[in-house]
Motif scaffolding. Sequence first.
Motif, PDB file in Angstrom:
ATOM      1  N   UNK A   9     -17.587 -23.966  -5.898  1.00 40.76           N
ATOM      2  CA  UNK A   9     -16.658 -24.295  -6.970  1.00 40.76           C
ATOM      3  C   UNK A   9     -17.176 -24.024  -8.376  1.00 40.76           C
ATOM      4  N   UNK A  10     -18.480 -23.752  -8.504  1.00 38.91           N
ATOM      5  CA  UNK A  10     -19.038 -23.509  -9.835  1.00 38.91           C
ATOM      6  C   UNK A  10     -19.591 -22.094  -9.971  1.00 38.91           C
ATOM      7  N   UNK A  11     -20.441 -21.694  -9.025  1.00 36.31           N
ATOM      8  CA  UNK A  11     -21.073 -20.371  -9.096  1.00 36.31           C
ATOM      9  C   UNK A  11     -20.240 -19.293  -8.405  1.00 36.31           C
ATOM     10  N   UNK A  12     -19.420 -19.700  -7.441  1.00 35.16           N
ATOM     11  CA  UNK A  12     -18.617 -18.768  -6.644  1.00 35.16           C
ATOM     12  C   UNK A  12     -19.503 -17.720  -5.964  1.00 35.16           C
ATOM     13  N   UNK A  13     -20.610 -18.185  -5.461  1.00 33.26           N
ATOM     14  CA  UNK A  13     -21.555 -17.322  -4.745  1.00 33.26           C
ATOM     15  C   UNK A  13     -21.329 -17.531  -3.251  1.00 33.26           C
ATOM     16  N   UNK A  14     -20.348 -16.831  -2.709  1.00 35.77           N
ATOM     17  CA  UNK A  14     -19.961 -17.057  -1.319  1.00 35.77           C
ATOM     18  C   UNK A  14     -21.001 -16.537  -0.328  1.00 35.77           C
ATOM     19  N   UNK A  15     -21.773 -15.551  -0.746  1.00 30.21           N
ATOM     20  CA  UNK A  15     -22.820 -15.050   0.141  1.00 30.21           C
ATOM     21  C   UNK A  15     -23.882 -16.119   0.375  1.00 30.21           C
ATOM     22  N   UNK A  16     -24.319 -16.759  -0.716  1.00 29.20           N
ATOM     23  CA  UNK A  16     -25.281 -17.847  -0.585  1.00 29.20           C
ATOM     24  C   UNK A  16     -24.660 -19.025   0.167  1.00 29.20           C
ATOM     25  N   UNK A  17     -23.362 -19.268  -0.092  1.00 22.29           N
ATOM     26  CA  UNK A  17     -22.686 -20.372   0.581  1.00 22.29           C
ATOM     27  C   UNK A  17     -22.657 -20.164   2.094  1.00 22.29           C
ATOM     28  N   UNK A  18     -22.343 -18.940   2.520  1.00 23.88           N
ATOM     29  CA  UNK A  18     -22.277 -18.678   3.959  1.00 23.88           C
ATOM     30  C   UNK A  18     -23.647 -18.873   4.618  1.00 23.88           C
TER      31      UNK A  18
END
Length: 1076
Positions: free
Chosen positions: A726-735
């Motif tokens: 919700x803040x960085x929008x770093x979906x790669x790191x999120x996954x």
Amino acid sequence: NGRGWMCCWDCHSLIIWKMSGWAWGRLKKLEDASTYLSLPSTKIELEEKGHSATGKSMQNLGSCTISKDSFQISTLVCSTKLTQNVDLLGLLKWRSNTSLLHQNLKQLMKVDGGEVVKFLQDTLDALFNIMMENSESETFDTLVFDALVFIIGLIADRKFQHFNPVLETYIKKHFSATLAYTKLTKVLKTYVDNAEKCGITDQLFKAMKALEYIFKFIVRSRILFNQLYENKGEADFRESLLQLFKSINEMMSSNSDQTVIVKVCASHISSFASPTTISEIFACLCLKAGFASIKVNSWYFYCREILLPTMTDQLKYHLERQEDLEACCQLLSNILEVLYKKDVGPTQRHVQIIMENLLRTVNRTVISMGRDSELIGSFVACMTAILRQMEDYHYAHLIKTFGKMRSDVDFLMETFIMFKNLIGKNVYPFDWVIMNMMQNKVFLRAINQYADMLNKKFLDQANFELQLWNNYFHLAVAFLTQESLQLENFSSAKRTKILNKYGDMRRQIGFEIRDMWYNLGKYPEHVFPSVLPQNHLEGYSWKNSFENEIITKLDHEVEGGRGDEQYKVLFDKILLEHCRKHKYLAKSGETFVKLVVRLMERLLDYRTIMHDENKENRMSCTVNVPLFLRAIVSVAGRYLYKLCDLHKECDNYTEAAYTLLLHAKLLKWSEEACAAHLTQRDGYQAATQGQLKDQLYQEIIHYFDKGKMWEEAIALGKELAEQYENEMFDYEQLSELLRKQAQFYENIVKVIRPKPDYFAVGYYGQGFPTFIRNKVFIYRGKEYERREDFEARLLTQFPNAEKMKTTSPPGDDIKSSSGQYIQCFTVKPKLDLPSKFHRPVSEQIVSFYRVNEVQRFEYSRPVRKGEKNPDNEFANMWIERTIYVTAYKLPGILRWFEVKSVEISPLENAIETMQLTNDKINNMVQQHLNDPNLPINPLSMLLNGIVDPAVMGGFANYEKAFFTEKYMHEHPEDHDKIEKLMDLIAWQIPFLAEGIRIHGEKVTEALRPFHERMEACFRQLKDKVEKQYGVRERRGSRPRSMVRSFTMPSSSRPLSVASVSSLSSDSTPSRPGSDG
């Protein structure tokens, strides 16, 4: 055409051919096309083939005749691939006929310029290929050089000046002749050496006009050669250039009439080529060709106005890119050395050029260099030389130069920080007194000049810069207190010499500090809140800022070896006396002094033991500082990093994770700038606090994983996932993070984790260090570590200590003795299950919390009350249960924490024991309901151990101890707790009833008599309990209270201060209310 060149731009008269009908038919069928195409197209071609057409007669050529008509056509050709010039084509294709090469090179200089510039790259390639492929011979060198000068001259012509970028691009990107520099230098030197000979002057004059690009070709060729052969032949190259410049100097010194025009060209070359040709050449050579060692001579002085700006531009270019630093430093040093001489004419303008172009760049170069760099001393000397040659005019001009306020602030900020760092960590040895004093003298003058800038531009309310003023005073104080100015440390003779030559610079800077302080007027609270009036002192932020500053400085000084126990006492005494006399500082000042003294105690402890081989002692002292100064991120963070490193050395990954987590919690998820010292660790690259916190969280999760603390890793991962999503929008790191979390959840339910034991350790006697003396700690043991092994490890750390044989608290005689006494025994952690587990869960999940996130620990020991009963030794045997509460939960940033309170509460112990017994019955019932195939034996043992009359005295002891009128009268505050204990006893009946029902369904015929006896015992127990404490009814999985009436026993037996139960070696409750 067949010869490879195009027809000229012109009008052409073409022959019209007439054909017979049969010839036209053959042509249409392409049967005779080659014959037709070979026919001459013009009368000139017709005559060249030996045919002619005169008057009205027509020449017949096969089946075609020439018509009397003609066709007029005008052509215009524009091509970069095909040429209309035979001579140019001959040069481009010189390999096809090398015998004509000499002629083609000469003819090139007669070709129209427009045709040459169209094929500029091809022509230059051909020239340098000729030179390279004849590298062993000098046959064509002069002709190629002349051709190159001719082409450069064409580009210099106004008609073709738009081709200038093409030539520049060719030199930078396409030129590849690695050996051309030797031939070009040699031919040019030959021309210069023979300048007075007839026939040479004109060509030399043209070469002088083309000198800029000739040198660019030379330099580029040498650079390419260096890239291939790693500076091979460097000495020869330098020598050849040196000889060339000497030849040019000799030519300039010549009085011959033959060279007048050439010398004029060389002296005023800017009027022929570009305004800074010669300066660009020389500056480029100094940096790229290794000419930094050449002493600038008279030629430099004649061209100083042109040469200096370009040289400073070149220096700035390379310094900003951190290129050729040694050459830059040598060149700048030579320039400054020449300008400092007395006989070089006016230099004010030239010092100004250096100041404008290079002062800030040199400052930044010094800032970026480490103290271990070989060039740091040289660059500091250059910076000092620039400042030394700057006059008041230059400083005044510097103030005018900065047009933007932000630029002023940045420059002054950089300068103040750089000066302070150089003063604190001098690049020159302490015994270089003259160099250090010269540097201080120059710095002092610069500081005073910059102070004037502060007063003029940053004193009014609109432009006041808090950090800038702070940095100024920090710098001034650092200058005042630096070691090299403490004259009392020098010998009398040396002190006298210094005073005679430089004066006492401390006095000068002291007066300056005083004047600047008075100039602040109404702003002093921003810099030194210690002198604020009362209404300002009440503002927490400024007091807090001042405290942080003092504490940070104190930490630096103590760790550096300054201060001791005596200093701490004097600090406390002197400052308290002054504060108590002050009208406004009496209370807050005393609080601050006590704070600093407590910190000093911890810092001195840390310094004393920082080199101790005992890592646990080092951990204890290290952790005291960040826990005390948790709000000061800079200081706390530094010690937390040290503590983390100690944990990693001992493979304490869980504790390392908690240590970094404590630091990470001090940071914010924000774009706020991150202090540089917080990222001075391997692998940390963060510009903001949010970035550093992200990196810390990832490292912490890694350590929690290695320590098998997956619950903690998941909790931290959820917070990090929120930022990614919700803040960085770093979906790669999120996954990637979510995949890790999934693995952690699987580990929790599938991986068996060892349960560490916990040990209470008391250190008694004056022989121990102050931070553990006469204190009790709870230690978390290592995996599978027994108490015997743990005790051996403790005694290894303290070989002179004596192990105590009793677990009772020692008396004052042992605590005040000079020896060392260690008391050690195993304690049991008390489960504190998180509130989220509001329904029964898997034991694999709950087992984690039995030994983690615990702060309360219990220890039970038998005590005998009253006279010994010869018939029943257990009749007056009681259990005293002690609860130890640690300062922080375990595990934490240490493997041990100090015990902060000791509780002995028999009633609470009874409540807890009954609750655990009920939970155990309920859990086992639920397991049998969920899995009918479970073995019945554990259930049989549990139920029989509770309902058997032989052991039914468990809660009967509670009745005798707590359910009496005397106890209720003496402890009215325990009324609610007694009612709760009665309720738990009553609730045990429905749990037992459900267990016996399940047991009856599953029991085998062989055990049926055992079950029937157990049922009979249960009926007796049920009647007794329901009669005294009421009926409770169990509906589904949740119990429901039906009756809460109870009767109080009338026993008046004396009560114990300890909880009461029968003595049992088994940890499993043996009956209702047993200690387990």
